[in-house]
Motif scaffolding. Structure first.
Motif, PDB file in Angstrom:
ATOM      1  N   THR A  13     -20.103 -44.339 -31.368  1.00  0.00           N
ATOM      2  CA  THR A  13     -20.703 -45.021 -30.215  1.00  0.00           C
ATOM      3  C   THR A  13     -19.627 -45.203 -29.153  1.00  0.00           C
ATOM      4  O   THR A  13     -18.422 -45.146 -29.442  1.00  0.00           O
ATOM      5  N   VAL A  14     -20.077 -45.433 -27.920  1.00  0.00           N
ATOM      6  CA  VAL A  14     -19.144 -45.673 -26.820  1.00  0.00           C
ATOM      7  C   VAL A  14     -19.643 -46.864 -26.016  1.00  0.00           C
ATOM      8  O   VAL A  14     -20.851 -47.036 -25.806  1.00  0.00           O
ATOM      9  N   ASN A  15     -18.716 -47.692 -25.581  1.00  0.00           N
ATOM     10  CA  ASN A  15     -19.049 -48.890 -24.829  1.00  0.00           C
ATOM     11  C   ASN A  15     -18.141 -48.992 -23.602  1.00  0.00           C
ATOM     12  O   ASN A  15     -16.905 -49.086 -23.751  1.00  0.00           O
ATOM     13  N   VAL A  16     -18.729 -48.941 -22.415  1.00  0.00           N
ATOM     14  CA  VAL A  16     -17.968 -49.055 -21.169  1.00  0.00           C
ATOM     15  C   VAL A  16     -17.904 -50.533 -20.784  1.00  0.00           C
ATOM     16  O   VAL A  16     -18.935 -51.192 -20.663  1.00  0.00           O
ATOM     17  N   GLN A  17     -16.685 -51.050 -20.589  1.00  0.00           N
ATOM     18  CA  GLN A  17     -16.480 -52.474 -20.342  1.00  0.00           C
ATOM     19  C   GLN A  17     -15.664 -52.712 -19.077  1.00  0.00           C
ATOM     20  O   GLN A  17     -14.819 -51.890 -18.712  1.00  0.00           O
ATOM     21  N   GLU A  18     -15.921 -53.844 -18.433  1.00  0.00           N
ATOM     22  CA  GLU A  18     -15.056 -54.336 -17.356  1.00  0.00           C
ATOM     23  C   GLU A  18     -14.865 -55.828 -17.563  1.00  0.00           C
ATOM     24  O   GLU A  18     -15.813 -56.543 -17.905  1.00  0.00           O
ATOM     25  N   TYR A  19     -13.651 -56.313 -17.356  1.00  0.00           N
ATOM     26  CA  TYR A  19     -13.364 -57.731 -17.556  1.00  0.00           C
ATOM     27  C   TYR A  19     -12.046 -58.082 -16.867  1.00  0.00           C
ATOM     28  O   TYR A  19     -11.286 -57.202 -16.447  1.00  0.00           O
ATOM     29  N   ILE A  20     -11.786 -59.372 -16.769  1.00  0.00           N
ATOM     30  CA  ILE A  20     -10.510 -59.882 -16.255  1.00  0.00           C
ATOM     31  C   ILE A  20      -9.644 -60.228 -17.447  1.00  0.00           C
ATOM     32  O   ILE A  20     -10.090 -60.918 -18.380  1.00  0.00           O
ATOM     33  N   THR A  21      -8.419 -59.750 -17.456  1.00  0.00           N
ATOM     34  CA  THR A  21      -7.531 -60.026 -18.583  1.00  0.00           C
ATOM     35  C   THR A  21      -7.316 -61.528 -18.737  1.00  0.00           C
ATOM     36  O   THR A  21      -7.374 -62.289 -17.772  1.00  0.00           O
ATOM     37  N   ARG A  22      -7.068 -61.931 -19.970  1.00  0.00           N
ATOM     38  CA  ARG A  22      -6.962 -63.352 -20.292  1.00  0.00           C
ATOM     39  C   ARG A  22      -5.509 -63.752 -20.533  1.00  0.00           C
ATOM     40  O   ARG A  22      -4.642 -62.915 -20.827  1.00  0.00           O
ATOM     41  N   GLU A  23      -5.262 -65.061 -20.436  1.00  0.00           N
ATOM     42  CA  GLU A  23      -3.937 -65.586 -20.739  1.00  0.00           C
ATOM     43  C   GLU A  23      -3.678 -65.476 -22.243  1.00  0.00           C
ATOM     44  O   GLU A  23      -4.601 -65.577 -23.048  1.00  0.00           O
ATOM     45  N   PRO A  24      -2.428 -65.283 -22.642  1.00  0.00           N
ATOM     46  CA  PRO A  24      -2.125 -65.261 -24.073  1.00  0.00           C
ATOM     47  C   PRO A  24      -2.349 -66.632 -24.685  1.00  0.00           C
ATOM     48  O   PRO A  24      -2.311 -67.654 -23.998  1.00  0.00           O
ATOM     49  N   GLY A  25      -2.577 -66.671 -25.978  1.00  0.00           N
ATOM     50  CA  GLY A  25      -2.850 -67.909 -26.684  1.00  0.00           C
ATOM     51  C   GLY A  25      -3.926 -67.692 -27.726  1.00  0.00           C
ATOM     52  O   GLY A  25      -4.666 -66.703 -27.671  1.00  0.00           O
ATOM     53  N   ASN A  26      -3.997 -68.592 -28.690  1.00  0.00           N
ATOM     54  CA  ASN A  26      -4.964 -68.466 -29.790  1.00  0.00           C
ATOM     55  C   ASN A  26      -4.848 -67.082 -30.414  1.00  0.00           C
ATOM     56  O   ASN A  26      -5.814 -66.318 -30.492  1.00  0.00           O
ATOM     57  N   GLU A  27      -3.641 -66.757 -30.834  1.00  0.00           N
ATOM     58  CA  GLU A  27      -3.325 -65.392 -31.255  1.00  0.00           C
ATOM     59  C   GLU A  27      -3.905 -65.045 -32.625  1.00  0.00           C
ATOM     60  O   GLU A  27      -3.236 -65.120 -33.658  1.00  0.00           O
ATOM     61  N   GLN A  28      -5.162 -64.651 -32.620  1.00  0.00           N
ATOM     62  CA  GLN A  28      -5.841 -64.175 -33.813  1.00  0.00           C
ATOM     63  C   GLN A  28      -6.123 -62.688 -33.657  1.00  0.00           C
ATOM     64  O   GLN A  28      -6.606 -62.258 -32.609  1.00  0.00           O
ATOM     65  N   LEU A  29      -5.823 -61.947 -34.673  1.00  0.00           N
ATOM     66  CA  LEU A  29      -6.032 -60.503 -34.638  1.00  0.00           C
ATOM     67  C   LEU A  29      -7.321 -60.154 -35.376  1.00  0.00           C
ATOM     68  O   LEU A  29      -7.628 -60.748 -36.406  1.00  0.00           O
ATOM     69  N   GLU A  30      -8.047 -59.205 -34.843  1.00  0.00           N
ATOM     70  CA  GLU A  30      -9.297 -58.786 -35.471  1.00  0.00           C
ATOM     71  C   GLU A  30      -9.108 -57.488 -36.231  1.00  0.00           C
ATOM     72  O   GLU A  30      -8.228 -56.675 -35.917  1.00  0.00           O
ATOM     73  N   GLY A  31      -9.942 -57.316 -37.242  1.00  0.00           N
ATOM     74  CA  GLY A  31      -9.893 -56.085 -38.018  1.00  0.00           C
ATOM     75  C   GLY A  31     -11.297 -55.614 -38.351  1.00  0.00           C
ATOM     76  O   GLY A  31     -12.237 -56.410 -38.390  1.00  0.00           O
ATOM     77  N   HIS A  32     -11.444 -54.311 -38.565  1.00  0.00           N
ATOM     78  CA  HIS A  32     -12.736 -53.712 -38.869  1.00  0.00           C
ATOM     79  C   HIS A  32     -12.619 -52.844 -40.122  1.00  0.00           C
ATOM     80  O   HIS A  32     -11.542 -52.295 -40.396  1.00  0.00           O
ATOM     81  N   GLN A  33     -13.698 -52.697 -40.838  1.00  0.00           N
ATOM     82  CA  GLN A  33     -13.701 -51.868 -42.045  1.00  0.00           C
ATOM     83  C   GLN A  33     -14.565 -50.622 -41.911  1.00  0.00           C
ATOM     84  O   GLN A  33     -14.244 -49.575 -42.457  1.00  0.00           O
ATOM     85  N   LYS A  34     -15.658 -50.732 -41.178  1.00  0.00           N
ATOM     86  CA  LYS A  34     -16.603 -49.613 -41.093  1.00  0.00           C
ATOM     87  C   LYS A  34     -16.265 -48.635 -39.968  1.00  0.00           C
ATOM     88  O   LYS A  34     -16.600 -47.453 -40.054  1.00  0.00           O
ATOM     89  N   TYR A  35     -15.644 -49.157 -38.898  1.00  0.00           N
ATOM     90  CA  TYR A  35     -15.407 -48.323 -37.719  1.00  0.00           C
ATOM     91  C   TYR A  35     -13.956 -48.388 -37.247  1.00  0.00           C
ATOM     92  O   TYR A  35     -13.292 -49.424 -37.360  1.00  0.00           O
ATOM     93  N   ILE A  36     -13.502 -47.259 -36.717  1.00  0.00           N
ATOM     94  CA  ILE A  36     -12.194 -47.137 -36.086  1.00  0.00           C
ATOM     95  C   ILE A  36     -12.381 -47.350 -34.590  1.00  0.00           C
ATOM     96  O   ILE A  36     -13.342 -46.852 -34.004  1.00  0.00           O
ATOM     97  N   ASP A  37     -11.489 -48.078 -33.970  1.00  0.00           N
ATOM     98  CA  ASP A  37     -11.526 -48.292 -32.516  1.00  0.00           C
ATOM     99  C   ASP A  37     -10.632 -47.287 -31.805  1.00  0.00           C
ATOM    100  O   ASP A  37      -9.446 -47.149 -32.151  1.00  0.00           O
ATOM    101  N   LEU A  38     -11.182 -46.617 -30.795  1.00  0.00           N
ATOM    102  CA  LEU A  38     -10.340 -45.916 -29.809  1.00  0.00           C
ATOM    103  C   LEU A  38     -10.599 -46.595 -28.480  1.00  0.00           C
ATOM    104  O   LEU A  38     -11.733 -46.602 -27.992  1.00  0.00           O
ATOM    105  N   GLN A  39      -9.566 -47.218 -27.916  1.00  0.00           N
ATOM    106  CA  GLN A  39      -9.706 -47.967 -26.670  1.00  0.00           C
ATOM    107  C   GLN A  39      -8.945 -47.239 -25.560  1.00  0.00           C
ATOM    108  O   GLN A  39      -7.715 -47.123 -25.605  1.00  0.00           O
ATOM    109  N   TYR A  40      -9.712 -46.760 -24.583  1.00  0.00           N
ATOM    110  CA  TYR A  40      -9.176 -45.940 -23.486  1.00  0.00           C
ATOM    111  C   TYR A  40      -9.224 -46.753 -22.202  1.00  0.00           C
ATOM    112  O   TYR A  40     -10.301 -47.115 -21.720  1.00  0.00           O
TER     113      TYR A  40
END
Length: 209
Positions: free
Chosen positions: A104-131
């Motif tokens: 699947t492909v998802n086109v996104q637009e957003y404003i970058t956020r301030e650092p903080g609440n440093e939690q990392l996410e992980g996935h098992q079923k899908y690999i992320d390619l972020q372009y």
């Protein structure tokens, strides 16, 4: 008494000197580093797998895992890079679409956020390619085995879990650069680098199995 102590120390030191090469050899032999074959490395370096896309993979990419997965499922990665090459990523409408049962492909637009609440996410079923198409952001990542705390247990329906780690590697991702996060690559994105800025990004989800 002093002579006995000195003799004992001499025996210990001599034993260590004699045994050190053997111990070192065992240690080296015990650590088996996986490497690409010469043919695999040449294939990866040629970038033929990118199908002519003028972009750069992030230096943190797990090349071994990528090459192994590509060899198993070349058709999935072909869909990704074909889509990048044949579409104007600047003008694509926002939102998600399917490229088949496994991508699947998802086109996104957003404003970058301030650092903080440093939690990392992980996935098992899908690999992320972020372009990243426009803008610039900071992305953090670590290997799953370094996680010291599971903040949110794995949700199979959403294919996500959240973790905390002691050390996070950060990379700046600019336009026409992409990152690939596999199942053991936990990550966080959308972080501002310098001032907050608007980012346009295309995120592909590639099925693992």
């Amino acid at each position: 008494m002093k002579k006995k102590v000195c003799f004992f120390r001499f025996v210990l030191i001599a034993s260590f000197i004699l045994l050190f090469p053997f111990v070192n050899l065992i240690a080296k032999d015990g650590v088996k580093t996986k490497r690409l074959s010469k043919q695999q490395q040449e294939w990866y370096d040629s970038k033929v797998w990118m199908q002519g896309v003028d972009a750069s993979p992030d230096a943190g990419l797990d090349v071994m895992t990528f090459v192994n997965h590509y060899e198993k499922h070349p058709e999935r990665w072909a869909k990704v890079f074909k889509f990048i090459k044949e579409n104007d990523l600047e003008t694509l409408p926002l939102g998600k679409q399917s490229l088949g049962d496994d991508v699947t492909v998802n086109v996104q637009e957003y404003i970058t956020r301030e650092p903080g609440n440093e939690q990392l996410e992980g996935h098992q079923k899908y690999i992320d390619l972020q372009y990243v198409v426009d803008g610039c952001e900071l992305q953090g990542y670590a290997k799953l085995f370094t996680a010291t705390e599971t903040v949110t247990p794995y949700d199979a329906k959403k294919d996500i879990a959240h973790f905390k780690v002691p050390v996070i590697n950060y990379h700046v991702i600019r336009p026409n650069q992409f990152t690939i996060f596999f199942s053991d690559d936990i990550h966080m994105t959308n972080i501002q680098y310098g001032e907050k800025t608007k980012v346009r990004k295309v995120v592909f989800k590639v099925e693992v199995d």
